[in-house]
Design an enzyme around this catalytic site. Structure first.
Site, mmCIF file in Angstrom:
data_model
loop_
_atom_site.group_PDB
_atom_site.id
_atom_site.type_symbol
_atom_site.label_atom_id
_atom_site.label_comp_id
_atom_site.label_asym_id
_atom_site.label_seq_id
_atom_site.Cartn_x
_atom_site.Cartn_y
_atom_site.Cartn_z
ATOM 1 N N THR A 128 0.547 -1.170 0.023
ATOM 2 C CA THR A 128 0.000 0.035 -0.112
ATOM 3 C C THR A 128 0.864 1.206 -0.081
ATOM 4 O O THR A 128 1.825 1.398 0.609
ATOM 5 C CB THR A 128 -0.940 -0.055 1.118
ATOM 6 O OG1 THR A 128 -1.776 -1.200 1.111
ATOM 7 C CG2 THR A 128 -1.622 1.268 1.261
ATOM 8 N N ILE B 26 1.870 -0.075 6.985
ATOM 9 C CA ILE B 26 2.637 -1.269 6.979
ATOM 10 C C ILE B 26 3.066 -2.009 8.494
ATOM 11 O O ILE B 26 3.559 -1.360 9.281
ATOM 12 C CB ILE B 26 4.110 -1.266 6.168
ATOM 13 C CG1 ILE B 26 4.015 -0.337 4.849
ATOM 14 C CG2 ILE B 26 4.655 -2.500 6.203
ATOM 15 C CD1 ILE B 26 3.019 -1.165 4.080
ATOM 16 N N GLU C 247 -4.717 -13.521 2.541
ATOM 17 C CA GLU C 247 -4.777 -12.653 3.601
ATOM 18 C C GLU C 247 -6.089 -12.148 3.819
ATOM 19 O O GLU C 247 -6.563 -12.043 5.040
ATOM 20 C CB GLU C 247 -3.929 -11.343 2.926
ATOM 21 C CG GLU C 247 -4.149 -10.002 3.837
ATOM 22 C CD GLU C 247 -3.473 -8.969 3.203
ATOM 23 O OE1 GLU C 247 -3.498 -7.746 3.961
ATOM 24 O OE2 GLU C 247 -2.745 -8.971 2.338
ATOM 25 N N GLY D 147 -23.098 1.083 30.087
ATOM 26 C CA GLY D 147 -22.116 1.998 30.394
ATOM 27 C C GLY D 147 -20.510 1.250 30.684
ATOM 28 O O GLY D 147 -19.554 1.817 30.370
ATOM 29 N N GLU E 83 -15.127 -1.922 -0.206
ATOM 30 C CA GLU E 83 -15.754 -1.103 -1.680
ATOM 31 C C GLU E 83 -15.104 -1.972 -2.818
ATOM 32 O O GLU E 83 -15.466 -2.408 -3.700
ATOM 33 C CB GLU E 83 -15.582 0.229 -1.660
ATOM 34 C CG GLU E 83 -16.380 1.197 -0.803
ATOM 35 C CD GLU E 83 -16.146 0.879 0.702
ATOM 36 O OE1 GLU E 83 -17.133 1.345 1.703
ATOM 37 O OE2 GLU E 83 -14.912 0.620 1.229
#
Length: 393
Positions: free
Chosen positions: A128, A159, A243, A341, A368
């Protein structure tokens, strides 16, 4: 856990792993979550136990076990309530080491894979980029051939293990004109001149180090090319299946942990004269959550079984991640609500679980992007096939 996928040997391994995690890892989790640094000694302990070598062949120092040992490894890591610690372990063993197992030469395996199995070297996978996100083909990092070397320039981000690793598996363009067909994979030693890493501050996964990496005229030996030049995109796509299945398994496992904890809490917490698990509105919502978990878990086991048999499961693994991570976020959100809570308090596990889980629909390909991949497969009839990897000397 009774299942058609797990043998008695698997169950014994699970119990041994649970005991190991309870004794060796859990006492340090709060420190690592606070500091954002995992002490080096635990990597070596994992290595001593063989946990990093479950999927590595015996000739490379691993155990060469079936994929359901990996499933157990992933599931139990999710149940100590530190998504960051779990990510550091599986990113090393199943992102960096998967490429080493599949594409590295014999020399690279000797220098990096065997020490990785032993926990002596830590790896990360660098794909990425700051400007690319999920657009792998649009990466800008380049590796230009110069004599017996490549000169690497560019940057990577998000990373896992990027700051404290010893080596990086890096994707770079060796022929930018070919776009996705001009990507290659390299092994880069972290100590190489021109490599810098900056730690990022995250919402969750606090125990793991996530880095932004810069490469400034980094010289890489040509022998550090992994597989064939310009074939990196195919390798990446093939390993993305593992992955994404891993992230699907992680999702169902942390959901299982959340539901078990929540149900125990509901049996002990009383309001208006009876325990919370006796209120029909809450009982029925919890059952819906459990049903969603069960569907995803059994689907993920089926995909793991296919992958273990060598079947190419790009479509199935993509569905696994897409649906399981969405389910995990929704169920853990409900579980936090069941605690009222107390669910919002850091002394209880749901707050951290909610933060850690939120990365599921983002990392390893956003939901997406996954929907578009599935649309290409289902609607456009696009077919994906594995890349044949040559045997390197």
């Amino acid at each position: 856990m009774k299942s058609m996928y797990f043998t008695e040997e698997h169950q014994l391994f699970r119990e041994s792993l649970k005991d190991f995690l309870k004794k060796e890892v859990v006492p340090h989790i709060e420190k690592w979550e606070s500091s954002g640094t995992i002490d080096r000694f635990i990597w070596e302990k994992f290595g001593e136990m063989g946990y990093f070598g479950l999927a590595t062949p015996e000739e490379d120092g691993g155990l060469g076990l079936d994929l359901f040992y990996t499933v157990i490894f992933l599931e139990e890591l999710q149940k100590i309530n530190s998504g960051g610690f779990a990510a550091a372990m599986w990113a090393h063993a199943y992102l960096a080491m998967t490429h080493l197992n599949k594409e590295a030469s014999a020399d690279l395996k000797k220098k990096y894979l065997t020490p990785s199995v032993l926990g002596e070297k830590i790896g990360c996978l660098c794909i990425t980029e700051p400007f690319g996100g999920s657009d792998v083909a649009g990466m800008r990092t380049t590796a230009v051939k110069k004599g017996d070397s490549y000169i690497l320039n560019g940057s990577k981000t998000f990373i896992t293990n990027g700051v404290y690793c010893d080596y990086m598996i890096v994707a770079a363009k060796t022929n930018p004109e070919l776009k996705n067909k001009g990507i290659s994979i390299f092994l880069v030693d972290k100590n190489s001149k021109g490599v810098t890493a900056t730690k990022l501050n995250k919402l969750g996964w606090r125990a793991s180090d996530t880095g932004e990496i810069a490469f400034d005229n980094v010289e890489i030996p040509a022998s550090n090319l992994m597989g064939e030049e310009n074939s990196g995109f195919s390798y990446i796509m093939e390993h993305f299946a593992l992955e994404r299945l891993i992230m699907g398994i992680n999702a169902h496992a942390r959901t299982e942990y959340a539901l078990e904890y929540t149900l125990q809490y509901m049996t002990e917490r009383h309001a208006f004269g009876k325990s919370l698990d006796k209120y029909q509105a809450l009982r029925h919502r919890l059952v819906d959550c459990y049903a969603d978990l069960e569907l995803c878990r059994e689907y993920n086991y089926m995909v793991a079984s296919k992958l273990d048999k060598g079947i190419y499961v790009v479509k199935e693994a993509t569905i696994s991640k897409l649906k399981s991570t969405k389910m995990a976020d929704e169920v853990i959100y409900e579980c936090l609500q069941f605690l009222g809570g107390y669910g919002y308090m850091e002394d209880y596990p749901l707050a951290r679980l909610l933060r850690d889980s939120r990365l599921g629909p983002i990392g390893g390909g956003t939901s997406e992007i996954l929907r578009e991949i599935l649309a290409k497969i289902i609607i456009d009839k696009k077919e994906y096939a594995p890349k044949e990897i040559p045997v390197n000397s």
